[in-house]
Design a protein around this motif. Sequence first.
Motif, PDB file in Angstrom:
ATOM      1  N   VAL A 162       0.857  -1.190   0.000  1.00 22.04           N
ATOM      2  CA  VAL A 162       0.000   0.000   0.000  1.00 22.04           C
ATOM      3  C   VAL A 162       0.888   1.233   0.000  1.00 22.04           C
ATOM      4  N   LYS A 163       0.555   2.207  -0.855  1.00 20.46           N
ATOM      5  CA  LYS A 163       1.306   3.443  -0.954  1.00 20.46           C
ATOM      6  C   LYS A 163       0.382   4.615  -0.643  1.00 20.46           C
ATOM      7  N   LYS A 164       0.772   5.476   0.316  1.00 21.13           N
ATOM      8  CA  LYS A 164       0.020   6.680   0.644  1.00 21.13           C
ATOM      9  C   LYS A 164       0.612   7.857  -0.138  1.00 21.13           C
ATOM     10  N   CYS A 165      -0.267   8.659  -0.725  1.00 21.49           N
ATOM     11  CA  CYS A 165       0.195   9.771  -1.566  1.00 21.49           C
ATOM     12  C   CYS A 165      -0.394  11.095  -1.079  1.00 21.49           C
ATOM     13  N   ASP A 166       0.437  12.104  -1.017  1.00 20.87           N
ATOM     14  CA  ASP A 166       0.008  13.472  -0.710  1.00 20.87           C
ATOM     15  C   ASP A 166       0.264  14.315  -1.955  1.00 20.87           C
ATOM     16  N   LEU A 167      -0.777  14.483  -2.767  1.00 20.34           N
ATOM     17  CA  LEU A 167      -0.601  15.180  -4.042  1.00 20.34           C
ATOM     18  C   LEU A 167      -0.328  16.665  -3.856  1.00 20.34           C
ATOM     19  N   PHE A 168      -0.661  17.223  -2.693  1.00 18.96           N
ATOM     20  CA  PHE A 168      -0.308  18.618  -2.418  1.00 18.96           C
ATOM     21  C   PHE A 168       1.209  18.783  -2.413  1.00 18.96           C
ATOM     22  N   LEU A 169       1.914  17.859  -1.763  1.00 20.35           N
ATOM     23  CA  LEU A 169       3.373  17.930  -1.730  1.00 20.35           C
ATOM     24  C   LEU A 169       3.966  17.764  -3.119  1.00 20.35           C
ATOM     25  N   ALA A 170       3.315  16.940  -3.935  1.00 21.38           N
ATOM     26  CA  ALA A 170       3.827  16.712  -5.296  1.00 21.38           C
ATOM     27  C   ALA A 170       3.675  17.954  -6.158  1.00 21.38           C
ATOM     28  N   THR A 171       2.490  18.557  -6.133  1.00 21.57           N
ATOM     29  CA  THR A 171       2.243  19.705  -7.012  1.00 21.57           C
ATOM     30  C   THR A 171       2.883  20.978  -6.490  1.00 21.57           C
ATOM     31  N   ARG A 172       2.930  21.141  -5.170  1.00 19.44           N
ATOM     32  CA  ARG A 172       3.457  22.379  -4.594  1.00 19.44           C
ATOM     33  C   ARG A 172       4.981  22.390  -4.534  1.00 19.44           C
TER      34      ARG A 172
END
Length: 486
Positions: A162-172
Amino acid sequence: MNVIAQADIQNLMEESVDNDVILSVSTNVQEAMSNPEYLVTPGDVYSLNYAAGTVPVSYTIFVDSSYKIRVANLAKVDVKGKTFINLKKEVEDIVSKNYPMSGVQFVLMTPATFTVNITGEVESTVEKKAWALTRVSSVLENVGTEYSSSRYVTIKRADGTVKKCDLFLATRFGDFSQNPYLRPGDVIEIPREGKTVSISGAVERPGTYELKPEENLVDLINYYGNGLTPFSDLSRIEVSKVSTNENVNGEKIYLNVESLENPKISEYVLGKYDSVFINSYEDIMPVVFVEGAILSQDQETKTTGTQLTSSDKISVQFHPGENYAFFIRRIKNVFTSVSDFESAYIIRKDELLPINLNDILYDATYYSDLYLEENDILTIPFKQFFVSVSGAVLNPGKYPYIPDRDYMYYVNLAGGFDPEKNAREKVSIVDMHGKKKSTEDDILPEFTIMAENNSFTYIFNKYAPVITTVLNLITTFISIHTVIAN
């Protein structure tokens, strides 16, 4: 593992896909072979070519779900978790070891495509096509609802990880570890949003953000809002709460810089849908008003000056001590082809101050001796391209201005003198400022030509009824007085 003729693969491609798909596949091939992160994927098609002595050998190699491939009759390779670059080196080393100087080439012909499932806070569970260089964010476009979270996206892999993703950190911040590539069998789960708050006003990055549970007001301002702008007014910070335990209708809290330095306030945890507004000093800057033959901000992009038919009024902020010459040049885009620059004026309380904008707009070295004061009204009259003809003419009115025409030209446009009212063809002429002009002067826009009523017959007929009535009243009065006296 299957090995078939390369020509058969090409025929299958030409029979099953159109030119657009072939072009897309070609682009993907180039991207995959140039990207060192491209992982070998079930469904990939590779081409192996080398020379066994003087005999050319060519193989097309499929990768199936077992992740095992056979390199001709030389070796069997497990490709799971390997990049194309790694596999290419391993395969070419195997062939070169068995056939030195064989000129071996191992290339990717067709990258695999696969589907991933997207569930959770979505309009409906969907399957999306992807390939080994598709990132999570690419398949989430137009899938979620207005309540979808981008901070806690979960990817469940086919191998059980299982992988948890924080797309805010990716885009920002460009943390692509939070926006990984997809793999066959992935299931993406989008949770419902958590604590979503907004910040606006004098911060560098206003917007709506999903905070973590423990994050507070200072985090919102400094981390998410990226800090204050140079014009932020920390004496006027507004926090609007949607609802509280005490008040279901919410409340508004006013803070200042001293409040933020108070640990109890700075660690204040915001609630869901709260909003923060930080005022700017620019909001309380003094303003002047510009009115008349100008374009409003909406009209600037929609209207040309020749189409302007009505006046407008705008307010413009200024810095104390700003000179009118610099101000006029700053707002020059609001002026139009019908703006009368020469006749502009400033209304300041009960005073009227003429200002010639031609000097300012067409002389870059010009410096005005006028300075802006709060609530000044800069009025730009319309430049009238008409000459008015009134009085004793047959058709009084406004007529288009034509250069180099004398007053009789406009009188004739108005039908000529009315012979019953004007017997001597006498006129009086005034300019736009009310200054009298002679019949020898050039007629300019906004001049008014008035044909005087000087016919004796007209004047007599106009006033004769009044004189007759007055005389009759006098005669009647005398008669009544004589009768009473006798």
